[in-house]
Design a protein around this motif. Structure first.
Motif, PDB file in Angstrom:
ATOM      1  N   VAL A  44     -21.024  -5.590 -13.974  1.00  0.00           N
ATOM      2  CA  VAL A  44     -19.683  -5.882 -14.488  1.00  0.00           C
ATOM      3  C   VAL A  44     -19.254  -7.287 -14.072  1.00  0.00           C
ATOM      4  N   VAL A  45     -19.501  -7.657 -12.815  1.00  0.00           N
ATOM      5  CA  VAL A  45     -19.127  -8.994 -12.347  1.00  0.00           C
ATOM      6  C   VAL A  45     -19.814 -10.059 -13.207  1.00  0.00           C
ATOM      7  N   GLN A  46     -21.091  -9.858 -13.513  1.00  0.00           N
ATOM      8  CA  GLN A  46     -21.818 -10.828 -14.342  1.00  0.00           C
ATOM      9  C   GLN A  46     -21.216 -10.917 -15.741  1.00  0.00           C
ATOM     10  N   GLU A  47     -20.965  -9.758 -16.338  1.00  0.00           N
ATOM     11  CA  GLU A  47     -20.429  -9.752 -17.700  1.00  0.00           C
ATOM     12  C   GLU A  47     -19.019 -10.336 -17.754  1.00  0.00           C
ATOM     13  N   VAL A  48     -18.204 -10.033 -16.759  1.00  0.00           N
ATOM     14  CA  VAL A  48     -16.837 -10.572 -16.714  1.00  0.00           C
ATOM     15  C   VAL A  48     -16.886 -12.092 -16.569  1.00  0.00           C
ATOM     16  N   THR A  49     -17.799 -12.586 -15.751  1.00  0.00           N
ATOM     17  CA  THR A  49     -17.955 -14.038 -15.592  1.00  0.00           C
ATOM     18  C   THR A  49     -18.308 -14.673 -16.933  1.00  0.00           C
ATOM     19  N   TYR A  50     -19.237 -14.060 -17.637  1.00  0.00           N
ATOM     20  CA  TYR A  50     -19.651 -14.577 -18.949  1.00  0.00           C
ATOM     21  C   TYR A  50     -18.486 -14.547 -19.936  1.00  0.00           C
ATOM     22  N   ARG A  51     -17.803 -13.401 -20.029  1.00  0.00           N
ATOM     23  CA  ARG A  51     -16.677 -13.279 -20.967  1.00  0.00           C
ATOM     24  C   ARG A  51     -15.549 -14.250 -20.627  1.00  0.00           C
ATOM     25  N   ALA A  52     -15.306 -14.420 -19.347  1.00  0.00           N
ATOM     26  CA  ALA A  52     -14.251 -15.347 -18.929  1.00  0.00           C
ATOM     27  C   ALA A  52     -14.623 -16.781 -19.311  1.00  0.00           C
ATOM     28  N   LEU A  53     -15.875 -17.156 -19.096  1.00  0.00           N
ATOM     29  CA  LEU A  53     -16.323 -18.506 -19.439  1.00  0.00           C
ATOM     30  C   LEU A  53     -16.148 -18.785 -20.927  1.00  0.00           C
ATOM     31  N   ILE A  54     -16.493 -17.812 -21.748  1.00  0.00           N
ATOM     32  CA  ILE A  54     -16.386 -17.974 -23.194  1.00  0.00           C
ATOM     33  C   ILE A  54     -14.929 -18.036 -23.649  1.00  0.00           C
ATOM     34  N   ASN A  55     -14.068 -17.278 -22.979  1.00  0.00           N
ATOM     35  CA  ASN A  55     -12.683 -17.146 -23.440  1.00  0.00           C
ATOM     36  C   ASN A  55     -11.649 -17.875 -22.583  1.00  0.00           C
ATOM     37  N   ILE A  56     -12.085 -18.710 -21.675  1.00  0.00           N
ATOM     38  CA  ILE A  56     -11.161 -19.385 -20.754  1.00  0.00           C
ATOM     39  C   ILE A  56     -10.104 -20.182 -21.517  1.00  0.00           C
ATOM     40  N   HIS A  57     -10.456 -20.693 -22.667  1.00  0.00           N
ATOM     41  CA  HIS A  57      -9.511 -21.484 -23.468  1.00  0.00           C
ATOM     42  C   HIS A  57      -8.340 -20.655 -24.006  1.00  0.00           C
ATOM     43  N   SER A  58      -8.471 -19.325 -23.988  1.00  0.00           N
ATOM     44  CA  SER A  58      -7.423 -18.473 -24.561  1.00  0.00           C
ATOM     45  C   SER A  58      -6.289 -18.148 -23.585  1.00  0.00           C
ATOM     46  N   ILE A  59      -6.403 -18.604 -22.354  1.00  0.00           N
ATOM     47  CA  ILE A  59      -5.358 -18.323 -21.363  1.00  0.00           C
ATOM     48  C   ILE A  59      -4.088 -19.071 -21.759  1.00  0.00           C
ATOM     49  N   ARG A  60      -2.991 -18.309 -21.841  1.00  0.00           N
ATOM     50  CA  ARG A  60      -1.711 -18.916 -22.204  1.00  0.00           C
ATOM     51  C   ARG A  60      -0.913 -19.326 -20.980  1.00  0.00           C
ATOM     52  N   GLN A  61      -1.042 -18.555 -19.896  1.00  0.00           N
ATOM     53  CA  GLN A  61      -0.270 -18.862 -18.691  1.00  0.00           C
ATOM     54  C   GLN A  61      -1.219 -18.951 -17.494  1.00  0.00           C
ATOM     55  N   PRO A  62      -1.577 -20.154 -17.089  1.00  0.00           N
ATOM     56  CA  PRO A  62      -2.517 -20.344 -15.986  1.00  0.00           C
ATOM     57  C   PRO A  62      -2.089 -19.675 -14.681  1.00  0.00           C
ATOM     58  N   ALA A  63      -0.811 -19.424 -14.495  1.00  0.00           N
ATOM     59  CA  ALA A  63      -0.337 -18.797 -13.258  1.00  0.00           C
ATOM     60  C   ALA A  63      -0.856 -17.371 -13.120  1.00  0.00           C
ATOM     61  N   TYR A  64      -1.233 -16.738 -14.235  1.00  0.00           N
ATOM     62  CA  TYR A  64      -1.682 -15.344 -14.218  1.00  0.00           C
ATOM     63  C   TYR A  64      -3.201 -15.223 -14.320  1.00  0.00           C
ATOM     64  N   ILE A  65      -3.919 -16.208 -13.827  1.00  0.00           N
ATOM     65  CA  ILE A  65      -5.379 -16.224 -13.969  1.00  0.00           C
ATOM     66  C   ILE A  65      -6.040 -15.015 -13.297  1.00  0.00           C
ATOM     67  N   LYS A  66      -5.580 -14.650 -12.104  1.00  0.00           N
ATOM     68  CA  LYS A  66      -6.182 -13.503 -11.417  1.00  0.00           C
ATOM     69  C   LYS A  66      -5.962 -12.228 -12.231  1.00  0.00           C
ATOM     70  N   THR A  67      -4.775 -12.050 -12.741  1.00  0.00           N
ATOM     71  CA  THR A  67      -4.468 -10.889 -13.573  1.00  0.00           C
ATOM     72  C   THR A  67      -5.352 -10.885 -14.820  1.00  0.00           C
ATOM     73  N   TRP A  68      -5.579 -12.049 -15.389  1.00  0.00           N
ATOM     74  CA  TRP A  68      -6.431 -12.168 -16.574  1.00  0.00           C
ATOM     75  C   TRP A  68      -7.852 -11.714 -16.269  1.00  0.00           C
ATOM     76  N   PHE A  69      -8.403 -12.142 -15.137  1.00  0.00           N
ATOM     77  CA  PHE A  69      -9.749 -11.721 -14.735  1.00  0.00           C
ATOM     78  C   PHE A  69      -9.808 -10.206 -14.500  1.00  0.00           C
ATOM     79  N   ILE A  70      -8.810  -9.663 -13.825  1.00  0.00           N
ATOM     80  CA  ILE A  70      -8.789  -8.223 -13.537  1.00  0.00           C
ATOM     81  C   ILE A  70      -8.676  -7.440 -14.843  1.00  0.00           C
TER      82      ILE A  70
END
Length: 167
Positions: A44-70
């Motif tokens: 799961v950690v590997q897949e989440v890292t991959y998905r996050a890398l691909i979709n990092i541009h979609s973050i609207r509020q950088p302050a909620y990055i941890k919540t986005w990863f979770i």
């Protein structure tokens, strides 16, 4: 961390690696609480890292990055659980030896299993990851007071289950 997040959103790979280093323990804990085995949690950690890398541009509020990863972690875990149920009937999962050592954690895990996926997500986000009600409301697209009510009702449900001896 917000500055690093903005750099990662802009495409800075080193900033993304710093973000992953910051949240990887939280991702693993969440994955382990859902998947129950180290191998699956690491997958799961590997897949989440991959998905996050691909979709990092979609973050609207950088302050909620941890919540986005979770949130990515929880969604992927739920997808895996659904997938595994379709493929085969799951046998009772083994409880890792770390849980065997601490009976209270074992009881809590059993209580959490009695909750719906949604209720379990609320408790994990609030009390394991320390996400604020405001951030949770943002993730679940509701207002803060509604989120508080949902979490507190779920806590009452847990207390009731514990008193009934449902463990």
């Amino acid at each position: 961390m917000e500055k690093i997040t903005k750099k990662a959103i802009a495409g800075d790979k080193e900033a993304f690696i710093l973000l992953i280093d910051t949240v990887k323990a939280d991702i693993y804990r969440t994955a382990f609480s859902y998947m129950k085995t180290e191998e699956l949690a690491l997958e799961v950690v590997q897949e989440v890292t991959y998905r996050a890398l691909i979709n990092i541009h979609s973050i609207r509020q950088p302050a909620y990055i941890k919540t986005w990863f979770i949130r990515i972690t929880i969604n992927y875990c739920n997808d895996l659980i659904r997938e595994r149920k379709k493929v085969l009937q799951l046998e009772e999962t083994m409880i890792p030896s770390a849980y065997e050592k601490d009976f209270l954690l074992l009881e809590m895990e059993e209580l959490l299993e009695k909750l719906s996926n949604q209720e379990r997500e609320w408790i994990v986000l609030k009390y394991i990851h320390g996400i604020s009600f405001k951030e949770m409301a943002e993730v679940f697209r509701t207002n803060e007071n509604t989120m508080k009510t949902r979490v507190y009702k779920t806590l009452d449900k847990l207390r009731h289950l514990a008193k009934k001896g449902e463990v």
